[in-house]
Design a protein around this motif. Structure first.
Motif, PDB file in Angstrom:
ATOM      1  N   GLU A 201       0.848  -1.194   0.000  1.00  0.00           N
ATOM      2  CA  GLU A 201       0.000   0.000   0.000  1.00  0.00           C
ATOM      3  C   GLU A 201       0.881   1.240   0.000  1.00  0.00           C
ATOM      4  O   GLU A 201       1.791   1.354   0.814  1.00  0.00           O
TER       5      GLU A 201
ATOM      6  N   GLN B 175      -3.574   8.181  -5.313  1.00  0.00           N
ATOM      7  CA  GLN B 175      -4.982   8.601  -5.346  1.00  0.00           C
ATOM      8  C   GLN B 175      -5.266   9.489  -6.557  1.00  0.00           C
ATOM      9  O   GLN B 175      -6.320   9.366  -7.186  1.00  0.00           O
TER      10      GLN B 175
ATOM     11  N   LYS C 131      -5.408   7.178  -9.530  1.00  0.00           N
ATOM     12  CA  LYS C 131      -6.600   6.328  -9.435  1.00  0.00           C
ATOM     13  C   LYS C 131      -7.858   7.082  -9.838  1.00  0.00           C
ATOM     14  O   LYS C 131      -8.750   6.524 -10.478  1.00  0.00           O
ATOM     15  N   HIS C 132      -7.929   8.351  -9.490  1.00  0.00           N
ATOM     16  CA  HIS C 132      -9.151   9.116  -9.737  1.00  0.00           C
ATOM     17  C   HIS C 132      -9.095   9.978 -10.990  1.00  0.00           C
ATOM     18  O   HIS C 132     -10.048  10.710 -11.278  1.00  0.00           O
TER      19      HIS C 132
ATOM     20  N   ARG D  94     -10.154  21.574  -1.633  1.00  0.00           N
ATOM     21  CA  ARG D  94     -11.213  20.823  -2.320  1.00  0.00           C
ATOM     22  C   ARG D  94     -11.776  21.617  -3.497  1.00  0.00           C
ATOM     23  O   ARG D  94     -12.042  21.050  -4.554  1.00  0.00           O
TER      24      ARG D  94
ATOM     25  N   VAL E 207     -15.958  11.853  -5.456  1.00  0.00           N
ATOM     26  CA  VAL E 207     -15.287  10.727  -4.788  1.00  0.00           C
ATOM     27  C   VAL E 207     -13.772  10.912  -4.869  1.00  0.00           C
ATOM     28  O   VAL E 207     -13.050  10.695  -3.895  1.00  0.00           O
ATOM     29  N   GLY E 208     -13.298  11.337  -6.030  1.00  0.00           N
ATOM     30  CA  GLY E 208     -11.870  11.580  -6.205  1.00  0.00           C
ATOM     31  C   GLY E 208     -11.376  12.702  -5.321  1.00  0.00           C
ATOM     32  O   GLY E 208     -10.301  12.612  -4.709  1.00  0.00           O
TER      33      GLY E 208
ATOM     34  N   GLU F  90     -12.617  13.668  -2.504  1.00  0.00           N
ATOM     35  CA  GLU F  90     -12.590  13.166  -1.125  1.00  0.00           C
ATOM     36  C   GLU F  90     -11.367  12.285  -0.882  1.00  0.00           C
ATOM     37  O   GLU F  90     -10.666  12.441   0.131  1.00  0.00           O
ATOM     38  N   ALA F  91     -11.081  11.366  -1.803  1.00  0.00           N
ATOM     39  CA  ALA F  91      -9.947  10.454  -1.631  1.00  0.00           C
ATOM     40  C   ALA F  91      -8.615  11.198  -1.636  1.00  0.00           C
ATOM     41  O   ALA F  91      -7.722  10.924  -0.823  1.00  0.00           O
ATOM     42  N   ILE F  92      -8.477  12.151  -2.536  1.00  0.00           N
ATOM     43  CA  ILE F  92      -7.234  12.923  -2.625  1.00  0.00           C
ATOM     44  C   ILE F  92      -7.083  13.823  -1.398  1.00  0.00           C
ATOM     45  O   ILE F  92      -5.993  13.917  -0.827  1.00  0.00           O
TER      46      ILE F  92
ATOM     47  N   GLU G  23      -8.274  13.282   1.523  1.00  0.00           N
ATOM     48  CA  GLU G  23      -7.950  12.395   2.650  1.00  0.00           C
ATOM     49  C   GLU G  23      -6.481  11.987   2.621  1.00  0.00           C
ATOM     50  O   GLU G  23      -5.802  11.999   3.658  1.00  0.00           O
ATOM     51  N   ALA G  24      -5.959  11.639   1.447  1.00  0.00           N
ATOM     52  CA  ALA G  24      -4.542  11.277   1.332  1.00  0.00           C
ATOM     53  C   ALA G  24      -3.659  12.466   1.717  1.00  0.00           C
ATOM     54  O   ALA G  24      -2.635  12.302   2.390  1.00  0.00           O
TER      55      ALA G  24
END
Length: 171
Positions: free
Chosen positions: A14, A24, A27-28, A66, A78-79, A81-83, A85-86
């Motif tokens: 990971e 991330q 991925k997004h 954001r 969603v992307g 949020e994930a980015i 968070e990272a």
């Protein structure tokens, strides 16, 4: 014995730290080429660098991060949020170690116009909490140089937030 060894090996796959941010972003933005992923990662990383310059990643700064992520073509909620968070989970490493790498990426892959726009966004972010601290000013000037931009570029970007400079506020 072997079970524990296999678990730790699987966990090591990971991405961590700054690599989690790059992972991330990639991925997004699945349709983006490698250079685009690198540029978006660098911009996001620099947002983290400036947001954490005063060692406080405030809610207003995260909201601004954001908002900037939402400007990226193809980015979903969603992307974002994930980015975000990272970035939040790895803010310390990103803000203390990665700035030269992110700036170098932008110098290599972005034209001067984009780098100047990134600087404006970074200054806007530093003002998001209502005050541009001395630490933020020092870091913004360092980032300006690292991006291959000039003091005049910094002054132009900072001009509209002059009222937020902590050095000019009454004590």
């Amino acid at each position: 014995m072997f079970g524990r060894w296999l678990r730790s090996s699987a966990a090591a796959t990971e991405p961590e730290g700054a690599e989690a941010l790059a992972h991330q972003v990639g991925k997004h933005l699945p349709d983006a080429d490698d250079d685009t992923v690198r540029v978006v990662t660098a911009i996001t990383g620099l947002l983290g660098v400036i947001a954490y310059a005063d060692r406080d990643y405030s809610a207003s700064e995260e909201t601004r991060v954001r908002r900037e992520l939402s400007r990226i073509h193809g980015m979903t909620d969603v992307g974002i949020e994930a980015i975000a968070e990272a970035l939040r989970q790895n803010i310390l490493e990103i803000s203390t170690v990665q700035m030269p790498r992110y700036a170098r990426t932008l110098v290599e892959l972005a034209d001067r116009e984009l780098r100047a726009e990134v600087l404006e966004v970074l200054v806007d972010l530093s003002a998001a909490d209502g005050v541009i601290s001395n630490d933020e000013v020092k870091l913004l000037r360092t980032v300006t140089q690292a991006l291959g931009l000039t003091q005049q570029d910094y002054n132009a970007a900072q001009h509209r937030h002059r009222d937020k400079l902590s050095a000019l506020k009454p004590r």
